[in-house]
Design a protein around this motif. Structure first.
Motif, PDB file in Angstrom:
ATOM      1  N   ASP A 169       0.398  -4.141   5.786  1.00  0.00           N
ATOM      2  CA  ASP A 169      -0.343  -3.616   4.638  1.00  0.00           C
ATOM      3  C   ASP A 169       0.213  -4.163   3.325  1.00  0.00           C
ATOM      4  OD1 ASP A 169       2.067  -2.271   4.335  1.00  0.00           O
ATOM      5  OD2 ASP A 169       1.314  -0.422   5.211  1.00  0.00           O
TER       6      ASP A 169
ATOM      7  N   SER B 293      -7.156  -0.267   9.718  1.00  0.00           N
ATOM      8  CA  SER B 293      -7.293  -1.727   9.640  1.00  0.00           C
ATOM      9  C   SER B 293      -8.486  -2.121   8.783  1.00  0.00           C
ATOM     10  CB  SER B 293      -7.434  -2.325  11.045  1.00  0.00           C
ATOM     11  OG  SER B 293      -6.243  -2.148  11.782  1.00  0.00           O
TER      12      SER B 293
ATOM     13  N   SER C 269       1.414   4.273   3.307  1.00  0.00           N
ATOM     14  CA  SER C 269       0.713   3.588   4.392  1.00  0.00           C
ATOM     15  C   SER C 269       0.855   4.309   5.732  1.00  0.00           C
ATOM     16  CB  SER C 269       1.221   2.147   4.512  1.00  0.00           C
ATOM     17  OG  SER C 269       2.629   2.129   4.702  1.00  0.00           O
TER      18      SER C 269
ATOM     19  N   LEU D  62       0.837  -1.201   0.000  1.00  0.00           N
ATOM     20  CA  LEU D  62       0.000   0.000   0.000  1.00  0.00           C
ATOM     21  C   LEU D  62       0.874   1.254   0.000  1.00  0.00           C
ATOM     22  CD1 LEU D  62      -2.829   1.318   0.259  1.00  0.00           C
ATOM     23  CD2 LEU D  62      -2.586   1.118   2.733  1.00  0.00           C
TER      24      LEU D  62
ATOM     25  N   TYR E 121      -0.035 -12.265   4.172  1.00  0.00           N
ATOM     26  CA  TYR E 121      -0.366 -10.862   4.422  1.00  0.00           C
ATOM     27  C   TYR E 121       0.579 -10.394   5.519  1.00  0.00           C
ATOM     28  CZ  TYR E 121      -4.807 -11.870   2.072  1.00  0.00           C
ATOM     29  OH  TYR E 121      -5.775 -12.246   1.173  1.00  0.00           O
TER      30      TYR E 121
ATOM     31  N   ILE F 251      -7.458  -1.725   5.149  1.00  0.00           N
ATOM     32  CA  ILE F 251      -6.643  -2.859   4.710  1.00  0.00           C
ATOM     33  C   ILE F 251      -7.528  -4.083   4.482  1.00  0.00           C
ATOM     34  CG2 ILE F 251      -4.786  -4.447   5.356  1.00  0.00           C
ATOM     35  CD1 ILE F 251      -3.835  -1.659   4.623  1.00  0.00           C
TER      36      ILE F 251
END
Length: 351
Positions: free
Chosen positions: A221, A194, A181, A178, A218, A197
């Motif tokens: 981000d 959150s 971020s 991202l 994951y 995301i």
């Protein structure tokens, strides 16, 4: 609320439940049909019971599959635990009613019976069958959740012991990160960040529903996607995943701007090479990839801001691709942290 079965993920869910329910009913037929006496007025020999099982199994599998897809795509997202429990309770009652209707129709079709549907449903021994059916439903749902936690398809491989001994694979990796971020986290606060995301990665899943990409990890981000070499190169799947995700976010621009005041933007780095895949952990097992390929991919992604590119890929990957959809612009050979030799990078754009 129509569900269009135009993507591979949905078909995998339907296939899983159809096979699962068919095997469950076949198992019940064997247990009840070998050396046991039926309590009720409906008498089944083993072959008759198996015939009903292989007919009813796919029917109930379709129902369970539809319900699971509906849960994952429409119900589960941003719902409280109480709401989900109520949904499952209502679903359990409806599922049993549909089972009774389906079983009655199948039995009538093959053998015929003078019993009415109420008498059929209340026949001696039915309560045990209903308990078995609900238990199987819970078991299959748990298996589905475990499969999602490990990555689709990995549960089967794990049970086959394919990851117990480290083995080499040639794979394509994408590190998807991202943009801005830290700034977004300060702007939105931890909870809303959150949620952002969460929304983004849900949309990532939708964007690659027809793509053979596997979501490996994951990390905050960042999402790490991987393909086998064959699957990633075929039809430019490894590149399409990025642009499909970008398009998905663009289509939901109004939603993101209204809820978060921003349209999220991701940048990515890609590379291909040999890695080792193995099972790690004793009390928390995980399937892990090791090797310089991952480190290089992460470093390539880190160059996106510096080179002002949305998607950067290595020369090694470019040499494996033969795309007419995407253009590759040489960005020169770059020194990457932790590597002695420079790596030639290319920026990707759509033609």
């Amino acid at each position: 609320m129509a569900l269009v079965f135009s993507n591979n993920r949905r078909w995998r869910i339907i296939r899983f439940y159809c096979i699962g329910w068919t095997l469950a009913f076949v198992y019940l037929s064997i247990v009840r049909g070998v050396g046991t006496m039926e309590m009720g007025s409906l008498k089944f020999d083993l072959l008759s019971s198996l015939l009903i099982s292989v007919t009813l199994g796919p029917i109930m599998g379709l129902i369970s599959g539809f319900a699971q897809i509906l849960t994952e795509e429409r119900v589960q997202k941003n719902r409280s635990l109480i709401t989900l429990l109520i949904f499952r309770f209502i679903y359990g009652i409806l599922f049993l009613l549909l089972l009774i209707l389906g079983a009655y129709a199948v039995y009538q079709f093959y053998f015929g019976t003078s019993l009415g549907i109420v008498a059929f449903a209340m026949d001696a021994g039915s309560a045990a069958i209903y308990f078995y059916v609900l238990s199987v439903d819970v078991f299959l749902t748990l298996l589905r959740q475990i499969n999602l936690m490990l990555g689709e398809g990995n549960l089967r491989k794990l049970m086959q012991g394919k990851f117990y001994t480290p083995r080499e694979e040639e794979r394509i990796f994408m590190f998807l990160d991202l943009h801005s971020s830290t700034q977004l986290a300060e702007q939105l606060g931890h909870v809303n960040y959150s949620l952002l995301i969460q929304d983004c990665f849900n949309d990532l899943g939708n964007a690659i529903a027809n793509n053979p990409a596997e979501i490996y990890q994951y990390v905050g981000d960042e999402a790490v996607l991987t393909w086998t070499l064959k699957n990633g190169l075929k039809n430019d799947h490894c590149l399409k995943a990025f642009y499909n995700f970008k398009l998905t976010l663009e289509k939901k621009r109004r939603y993101y701007e209204k809820k978060y005041g921003v349209l999220p933007f991701f940048k990515a780095g890609m590379h291909v090479g040999m890695v080792t895949v193995t099972e790690v952990g004793k009390y928390k097992k995980e399937i892990a990839y090791h090797g310089d390929t991952l480190n290089t991919t992460a470093r390539i992604q880190g160059q996106c801001n510096i080179l002002k590119s949305k998607l950067l890929i290595s020369e090694t990957l470019v040499n494996n691709l033969s795309s007419n959809i995407y253009a590759f612009t040489a960005m020169g050979s770059i020194s990457l942290k932790g590597k002695e030799e420079k790596v030639a990078l290319y920026a990707v754009s759509e033609n």
